[in-house]
Design an enzyme around this catalytic site. Structure first.
Site, PDB file in Angstrom:
ATOM      1  N   CYS A   1       0.819  -1.212   0.000  1.00 14.96           N
ATOM      2  CA  CYS A   1       0.000   0.000   0.000  1.00 14.96           C
ATOM      3  C   CYS A   1       0.852   1.260   0.000  1.00 14.96           C
ATOM      4  O   CYS A   1       0.525   2.235  -0.679  1.00 14.96           O
ATOM      5  CB  CYS A   1      -0.950  -0.010   1.199  1.00 14.96           C
ATOM      6  N   PHE A   2       1.959   1.266   0.729  1.00 11.70           N
ATOM      7  CA  PHE A   2       2.793   2.471   0.767  1.00 11.70           C
ATOM      8  C   PHE A   2       3.504   2.741  -0.563  1.00 11.70           C
ATOM      9  O   PHE A   2       3.485   3.866  -1.059  1.00 11.70           O
ATOM     10  CB  PHE A   2       3.812   2.380   1.900  1.00 11.70           C
TER      11      PHE A   2
END
EC number: 1.2.1.38
Lengths: 342, 342, 342, 342
Positions: free
Chosen positions: C146-147
């Site tokens: 996600c990052f």
């Protein structure tokens, strides 16, 4: 079939949720978007979550801008819908998300809202007895208040069956979007986060007569309702705790069975399995109401808990559900059955 | 005067709040800090907000580690206080923040908690009629449950005066620290934030008999209590909405006057001015209870709203207030009258 | 066209979001749902927001239960996907939401995750140069972390054009669902609400090598990435602030033009109009990334801010976007372009 | 010793926090409370958490109402302090919580705030080199901005020792009380909760020159500062992530030792033990700053994380700390070393 839809009050929370649902509705084309002070801006400034409508111009809310649509939704402060609706022809389906056309008693209107009553329209809670028929092919719909929706569904079956006395106490915990985008100090984030507060205590909230109206029709006698809303630190959601004194010694199984039967065919109302309790988080963005019932043997009261999203089933989802009925579409089309969690 | 104080259960939420208050108390020296599974670590790992105690070793909770203190606070899971207390001499003031010694009826204890009842100690809610005297110079104190504190103060004066029937409905919205540091899925941040939920519905919460006990003593007759706790997305705070049917036609002014009189000399209980409503945010970290009363004329109910911090006046502040009385100190010494807001 | 889809890890946050999206996907039939410790329960106990699947049985995660589906999603802890995938035939599309198949360098895998590297699959971020082609008709997909999704989209166009030096600093504020449903004390609601905290500081977060991998490919040289994740009190959302030293005196208009061009045809990436700044709230539940760019003239850095929903575009939405490409469907089908706000 | 203290701007968040601290200060008597539009009301309407001051009248902010006090705190919007201060004699200690007297360079003032610069006062951050001496027995104090406090303490020791290049990137996550009680749509609870957003990106925030001023003095050369504030859903707290390129190959132990030495005698600044990371929650209501340092070996950057309460050490606590020095009192008297958590 495609219907052209206008939304008056497109920049507020109710309008935003309505547009979110309408964008996913297979039979809807979004037409005019109107507002009051924001006219002349683009929608993206007010509703950044509605990507597909970011560049759409917000127009003034007038009969002219709203004309030429199959369906007009009015998400306006109370007192503003009557005049606009009067200028829209009978061929237009008008769905009022405000309070103007909910109450059946003009004296109630005057007492609680003041001014002249705009009239009574079919009431957009198809789950109430007889209501679905009135909404089918209707050209005018009054969307219920968010609080009475939860309370009416929570207590309706018990009152209808005579399981409880017509004397109910309701405490409903609500997210802050229920207050709209009003710039009031107590709605600032820093005030809201980490704090709960009651308001409209002592039967002072304007949704009270709507509770009484719904429940009295169901019970066949006047129901006394003590209603207290509580503001909690969450954007959305209403958790209703409704209780009333039990009549006789009806057991919880009988009561569960009555609720199961009452909502067996309702796509948007779910009595949870025994042992599971409703959370508002599970309903965020969905058109569902989650219910659970319990009997307090010591205090001899029935307690029913209901969770819903105040902006969806509590407002905009109910409006689209009613639109579907008004247009003769399947009632569930375009309405989310899943929430966004966590 | 300086008293040496030990805290058993120093790594939990109640223990942490207790230590926060004790650190600012002019007559207290903090002695042994104990816990169960965390013994052998330093307190800073568990309570990073308690800077001055960061390097203090957490010891095992045993009679040995707790011996040699003037005051011992027990912030333990229920069922653990009796045995420990029995090993501490009569010369030690023992203050139990758990449930073991609150109930006066052993049958109630067995029904709600199971196992053998450890006994009944003076009840640490000095604002209840007659209670302050029992706490003065006591060497054993049972700190009330957080929910009964709000509910008892909210309805006490009305029941004492006979303004309402002994049949009350209480819905209390609580922050999640009330559940302690338990690692349960429904207490995870992602589950809690943005969601409200009810639990222990139908009179299933263990604080119910404590409500009944307190209110029945006040009313002089058995009071039926329907109690529903609601979990809201905030770390601290309890907002209690308590209502009961009015007897006769007593007006709101009479009721206000009774509440004003009841709490006129209470440093920690404030009836707010008319028009102001309690918010839990205003009580965070303080030992205060904020009250407001209203009459619902249509439903003929009294509605009282009370805000407090479940960890302070609801637990640790009440414990220190009782300690002050037990030691013959001024009741308010070391206890915060201001909240931390926003 | 209807494909039958299985989800391994159906009881977690990624699995829940995946199922929410899949339920609304016109070409998907939801088949087996599996988990580890929850096998034998029904999904409603774990995902109460997924009404239509409430009664579906959760099975064990085995090759047998997953067999016979057109698409299998693996939302498992890292280290578990390789073995399962090896048992699923080449004819099955396998989409791994975990980390096992993201890194191209086995040494990186061993350094950051330990154990043997399961291999490298096409990387499910079609917005990266060349990636869409690799995903089209692929039968194996590694969904990005996600990052790195936010950071790669934020800095990609600037690095590709050589506007900044290959030395970037990224601080990303994340909601707590990113940590999954792990029962860890620091993830309890009471700890999380009202508090922000950093973790994995100093390049210790396992997403760091994925940042480096993506940005280095784009830049054509090794990019140094200083990445710090910050936990904030919200369930969902990542707000990425990425900055890097400017090369030469390129103006903001040139940079804006490059970003506009880079994302002109990307349905899920939006460069906001000048003056508007991304909020994670606007992306909740949607598959969109909102971007804005600024030049800090005094510090001579480019600063790019990106907002997305860690569970949607950051995980499950990206997985479905990749599935669409793998199946030869239109890339956007079934994926929400609107967020749920407020 | 008892000093009489007036607070101008008593109804805002900074004023409220100041009064909370002053009420617990053993040498302070709270005198006049003033405000602008709220003059004529009682303080309880605005600061319900400050029980002991509930009935105090709020007066107009004029030199007359503020006269006759030993200490006057000005918590006013920028641009308003200069004129008021000029009317208060040299014998009065004036402490400005606003921005008017922070900057040393009038050109900076004009560029960032506009209008004429009111002048430069001793800067209320005693932890900066040489600053404590200037504040001792001062009669004018400029309280630092909340963001520069965290950033200056985070990077000061590293810049002073030459461990890093004078080119720093700061991302600071803040609670919403930092924006004051302004009635702006993006500060409404429903907008804030569940969402993070950046603002003042690209060096546009007015605290930027204060960062540069502080860090440049420490470094002995101009320091470039890229500063990005991020709004997070919490009422209070600032989590600062500050990073800069390492010079040479200084190891983390050397850097830790320098930070330990720099803050060894500072009562309000704590370098946490290795492995512990600051959380803003641990600082709520306290005057502490929690720090941790890390080296990113791959990216060759120093990363420092600092947590503080924007209203306490970030504003009102710093003001009282400076007052103590100005009055020749022990620096720590009346200032909380414990936070309110959870």
């Amino acid at each position: 079939m495609t219907v052209k839809v206008a939304v008056a009050g497109a920049t507020g929370y109710a309008g935003g949720e309505l547009l979110r649902i309408l964008l996913a509705h297979p039979h809807v084309e979004v037409g005019a978007l109107t507002a009051a002070s924001s006219a002349g801006t683009v929608l993206g400034q007010h509703q950044p979550h509605l990507g597909p409508l970011a560049d759409r111009l917000v127009q003034d809310t007038t009969a002219d801008t709203l004309a030429g649509h199959d369906v007009v939704f009015l998400a306006l402060p109370h007192g503003h819908s009557g005049a606009i609706a009067a200028e829209l022809g009978e061929g237009t389906v008008v769905i009022d998300l405000g309070a103007d056309h909910r109450l059946t008693d003009s004296a109630d209107w005057q007492r609680w809202y003041g001014g002249e009553h705009a009239g009574t329209w079919p009431y957009g809670l198809p789950e109430l007895p007889g209501q679905r028929e009135q909404l089918t092919r209707a050209n005018r719909v009054a969307v219920p208040g968010c609080f009475p929706t939860g309370g009416s569904l929570a207590l309706g079956p018990a009152l209808a069956a005579g399981f409880v006395e017509p004397d109910v106490a309701v405490v409903a915990v609500t997210g802050t979007s229920g207050a709209g985008k009003s710039l009031k100090p107590h709605l600032l984030g820093a005030e809201v986060m980490g704090s709960a507060s009651a308001y409209g205590v002592g039967g002072a909230h304007r949704h009270t007569p709507e509770f009484v109206q719904n429940l009295s029709v169901i019970a066949g006698e006047r129901v006394a309702v003590s209603f207290t809303p509580v503001l909690a630190p969450m954007p959305r959601g209403i958790l209703t705790t409704a209780s009333a004194p039990l009549v006789g010694d009806t057991g919880v199984d009988t009561i569960r069975a009555a609720y199961e039967k009452a909502y067996a065919d309702e796509p948007f109302v779910t009595l949870l399995p025994e042992g599971a309790w409703p959370t508002t988080g599970a309903t965020v963005g969905s058109n569902r109401v989650l219910l659970q019932v319990a009997i307090d043997d010591d205090a001899r009261r029935l307690v029913v808990v209901a969770a819903l999203d105040n902006l969806t089933k509590g407002t905009a989802g109910a409006a689209v559900q009613s639109m579907n009925l008004a247009l003769g579409l399947p009632e569930t089309v375009g309405l989310p059955l899943t929430g966004v969690a966590p």
